[in-house]
Enzyme design. Structure first.
Site, PDB file in Angstrom:
ATOM      1  N   HIS A   1      38.970  37.148  38.448  1.00 34.30           N
ATOM      2  CA  HIS A   1      38.272  36.940  39.719  1.00 34.30           C
ATOM      3  C   HIS A   1      37.129  35.939  39.601  1.00 34.30           C
ATOM      4  CE1 HIS A   1      35.498  40.319  38.487  1.00 34.30           C
ATOM      5  NE2 HIS A   1      34.624  39.604  39.177  1.00 34.30           N
TER       6      HIS A   1
ATOM      7  N   ASP B   1      42.298  41.737  34.541  1.00 35.26           N
ATOM      8  CA  ASP B   1      41.361  40.795  35.173  1.00 35.26           C
ATOM      9  C   ASP B   1      40.775  39.784  34.181  1.00 35.26           C
ATOM     10  OD1 ASP B   1      39.555  39.569  36.840  1.00 35.26           O
ATOM     11  OD2 ASP B   1      38.763  41.423  37.693  1.00 35.26           O
TER      12      ASP B   1
ATOM     13  N   SER C   1      30.413  40.252  35.406  1.00 28.75           N
ATOM     14  CA  SER C   1      31.848  40.061  35.343  1.00 28.75           C
ATOM     15  C   SER C   1      32.181  39.013  34.310  1.00 28.75           C
ATOM     16  CB  SER C   1      32.381  39.621  36.691  1.00 28.75           C
ATOM     17  OG  SER C   1      32.647  40.754  37.442  1.00 28.75           O
TER      18      SER C   1
END
Ligand code: ARG
Ligand code: ASP
Length: 707
Positions: A86, A222, A641
């Protein structure tokens, strides 16, 4: 009743107002010596110096700010970098077309020449940091006004930074800590040639989509891979095909051992924003005023985009990126509000403030700070909702956002703006037939929503019904030149004076101007900004006071997109009665979730085949399972992230990508019983690269430790 509840809460552990609970905190790498004993006691085998050292290569040299809001890490001697899917998302989308749909199908560069340049993408390495509080506050005294303070600080910062990077290719920035009680300078090296190397297909990299986002159990692969290129001197350079892969001072070793429940882990990365020390007003405003409105308005947008995305592959690609970002906040705020309620967050803060008031009663410096804070929050709250409506409703449609460009042409002169608007609009009209009904519905519903709640008096529609309001909005939409290529071209072709006049008369521009004046007038802006400035200043005093009040507590500074270390343990949790979540998920869970009828739960046939054959190579755990993700008690937030998750020996075991829904209030209130970060198990990542994609050459570049 309220009083009783407060006393009740105060009587529990929540009373320890500012003492850090176990596992809470995002610590400054340079000062990690202070945490070393606790980290080693928690299980760490390495030292603070192994993590951050300016004289020798240390782990920090492998950890990067990826773009402007994610983290990445070097995993090879040749500048290969891992981050989240992402985080690489917009670059993957940018290079995708319906014919070469890397987003859906994945992308793997099978050799260096296939790696795709990503103009505009940077990665930043911290060279060193320094406490510059003394230099930055030079000339500031207790008597200095807030405005003068700002000017002096700004000037000092510029001087400090300029001196620090003199004669180098580095860039320096200074960031305030504890609301300006302390300042640190960061000297950075910024790389500008970054290329896309690999990304799994969406149904791996985004498996579970927005349905599973912010949730455990999770099965999202991810991750994505990039490579940093530099000039022949190993220094940052603008893109050139002659550039070579960067040779980092340090790249992370990867452990294939994995982690077990109870194991020590730490997350090293760039957390963006937390508000750990705010007062009850802020918590109340977020949970009960701002979040509910933002959630309701985003629901409108998401419903329309999601319906469109179900209609065609083209529409899916078109809206994918914006839906991901709208849905992300939408879901997080729901979890945040629930978490605040569960923890009685507002009452908890009030109880803490009572303690502070008692302590401060005889201290003139601190005595009034909370009263003043309340006054300023009252002022802020008077206008805060209109601000929320402005960003979440007025600016929800492309239609309204495009008026800004048009107004710019009128107010700021041409300067290439007319040409740009014409070009942008040509592109905009390309799929207008499909897009327009979606955008129109969003525009109408968001404004109607505001109107129904008394937030659009400027629409002069006070005494009409909702359907009349909708009809008026529809007319505005249909009549505006913004939705009519011919009209727009004619408008933009007019002589300047005439054009300015015609722009002002366009119904869209008129509506936007009214909304702007109502929600965002000079007066309201000033009221908000003054209150906000005052609150920041008061927080500076308040937090200094709390540090005096609890001299034995180690206060972590709120996240501010600077490099931090959070540490904790791999640990499951009890999200609700009679339910316990274990700490890791496996590929079996992907197959359990599989549902060909639900986009988010479609499983790649090749993945299924590998699963059926249990062809996991050396990426399986001792039980023969293929782990996918795990949770731990590391305190993280947005920006973390892509952060490396490291084991007791400082080896890479995972890539951080999310938090559990029940703990998303952790930006404001941390609760060790509920707050968990979610990481991709590095073994699943390697399995996908190697076994699924057949990109073994990439794994071969890495340093795997298998014992
Ligand atoms: N919640 C994660 C974070 O805040 C992941 C967001 C991207 N994924 C998504 N399905 N929208 O960044
Ligand atoms: N998913 C978040 C990010 O993009 C991480 C989080 O908020 O926990 O940084």
């Amino acid at each position: 009743m309220r009083k009783k509840l407060i006393t009740l809460i105060a009587a529990t552990l929540l009373l320890v107002p500012t003492a850090m609970r176990a596992d809470e905190g995002m610590w400054i790498p340079m000062l990690l010596g202070r945490n070393q004993a606790a980290m080693q006691k928690a299980g760490m085998h390495i030292t603070a110096q192994d993590i951050y050292d300016v004289n020798n290569a240390s782990l920090k040299d492998a950890v990067l700010l990826f773009g402007s809001g994610c983290t990445g890490e070097f995993v090879s001697q040749e500048g290969l970098l891992l981050t989240n899917h992402h985080c690489g998302y917009s670059y993957i989308v940018r290079h995708s077309t319906v014919e070469h749909d890397y987003l859906t199908n994945g992308f793997w560069a099978m050799n260096r020449s296939e790696e795709i340049p990503c103009p505009g993408l940077t990665v930043t390495r911290l060279v060193r940091m320094e406490d510059v509080t003394r230099q930055v506050l030079e000339g500031v005294t207790d008597q200095t006004s807030e405005q003068d303070r700002e000017t002096i600080v700004e000037k000092n910062i510029q001087a400090v930074c300029a001196k620090a990077v003199e004669g180098t290719h580095y860039k320096a920035i200074v960031k305030p800590f504890y609301y300006g009680n302390q300042y640190f300078m960061y000297v950075n090296e910024v790389f500008t040639d970054v290329r896309l190397v690999g990304a799994p297909p969406s149904n791996i990299g985004k498996f579970g989509g927005d349905t599973d986002n912010w949730m455990w159990p999770r099965h999202t692969g991810d991750f994505s891979m990039f490579r940093v290129y530099v000039g022949k001197d190993n220094k940052p350079a603008a893109y050139s095909k002659d550039n070579v892969p960067y040779r980092p001072l340090k790249h992370l070793e990867i452990s294939l051992k994995g982690v077990d429940e109870g194991d020590f882990t730490f997350v090293f990365g760039y957390p963006g924003t937390t508000r750990r020390y705010v007062t009850h007003d802020y918590v109340d405003m977020a949970a009960n005023q701002t979040n509910p409105v933002r959630i309701a308005l985003r629901t409108i947008r998401l419903d329309h985009y999601n319906a469109a995305m179900r209609r065609s592959a083209g529409q899916r690609l078109k809206y994918a990126s914006r839906v991901a970002s709208i849905a992300n906040g939408w879901k997080k705020w729901q979890g945040e509000t629930l978490g605040i309620e569960r923890l009685h967050g507002v009452e908890q803060k009030i109880a803490q403030e009572e303690q502070f008031r008692k302590w401060a009663a005889d201290k003139p410096e601190y005595r009034d700070v909370l009263d003043q804070m309340e006054d300023n929050y009252a002022k802020m709250r008077e206008v805060e909702l209109e601000w929320t409506y402005f960003s979440e409703a007025v600016l929800a449609s492309d239609f309204m956002r495009r008026t800004i460009e048009l107004r710019g042409i009128a107010s700021r002169g041409d300067d290439g703006r007319v040409e740009k608007m014409l070009n942008d609009s040509r592109k905009y009209f390309e799929d207008f037939e499909e897009h327009s009904p979606v955008d129109k519905a969003i525009f109408i519903e968001c404004f109607t929503y505001m109107w129904e709640r008394g937030f659009a008096p400027y629409m002069n529609l006070k005494h009409t019904t909702a359907s009349e309001v909708e009809a008026t909005l529809e007319k505005i939409y249909d009549k505006s030149a913004l939705n009519n290529p011919k009209k727009l071209e004619k408008l933009l072709g007019m002589k300047r004076e005439k054009m300015i006049h015609a722009i002002a008369k366009d119904p869209a521009v008129e509506l936007f101007a009214q909304a702007y004046d109502y929600c965002y007038s000079d007066k309201k802006r000033q009221q908000y900004n003054t209150a906000d400035d005052n609150i920041q200043r008061l927080m500076r005093t308040y937090i200094r006071g709390m540090m005096e009040q609890y001299p034995d507590s180690n206060f972590f500074p709120d996240a501010n997109l600077t490099l931090r270390v959070a540490y904790g343990h791999v640990e499951g949790f009890r999200p609700k009665d009679a339910t316990y979540y274990t700490a890791y998920s496996t590929i079996d869970g992907i197959m359990e979730k599989e549902n060909p009828d639900v986009y988010d739960y479609r499983v790649e046939p090749r993945l299924k085949e590998l699963w059926q054959k249990k062809d996991y190579g050396h990426y399986a755990n001792k039980k023969g399972e293929l782990p996918v993700a795990f949770i731990a008690t590391n305190h993280t937030t947005g920006g973390n992230s892509g952060s490396p998750v490291l084991n007791a020996d400082g080896q890479l075991v995972g890539i951080n990508f999310d938090r559990c829904w029940e703990g998303t209030m952790s930006d404001l209130l941390f609760d060790p019983a509920y707050c968990r970060n979610i990481s991709l198990d590095i073994r699943y990542c390697l399995f996908i690269i190697d076994k699924y994609a057949g990109a073994r050459h990439l794994v071969d570049e890495m340093t795997l430790i298998d014992n």
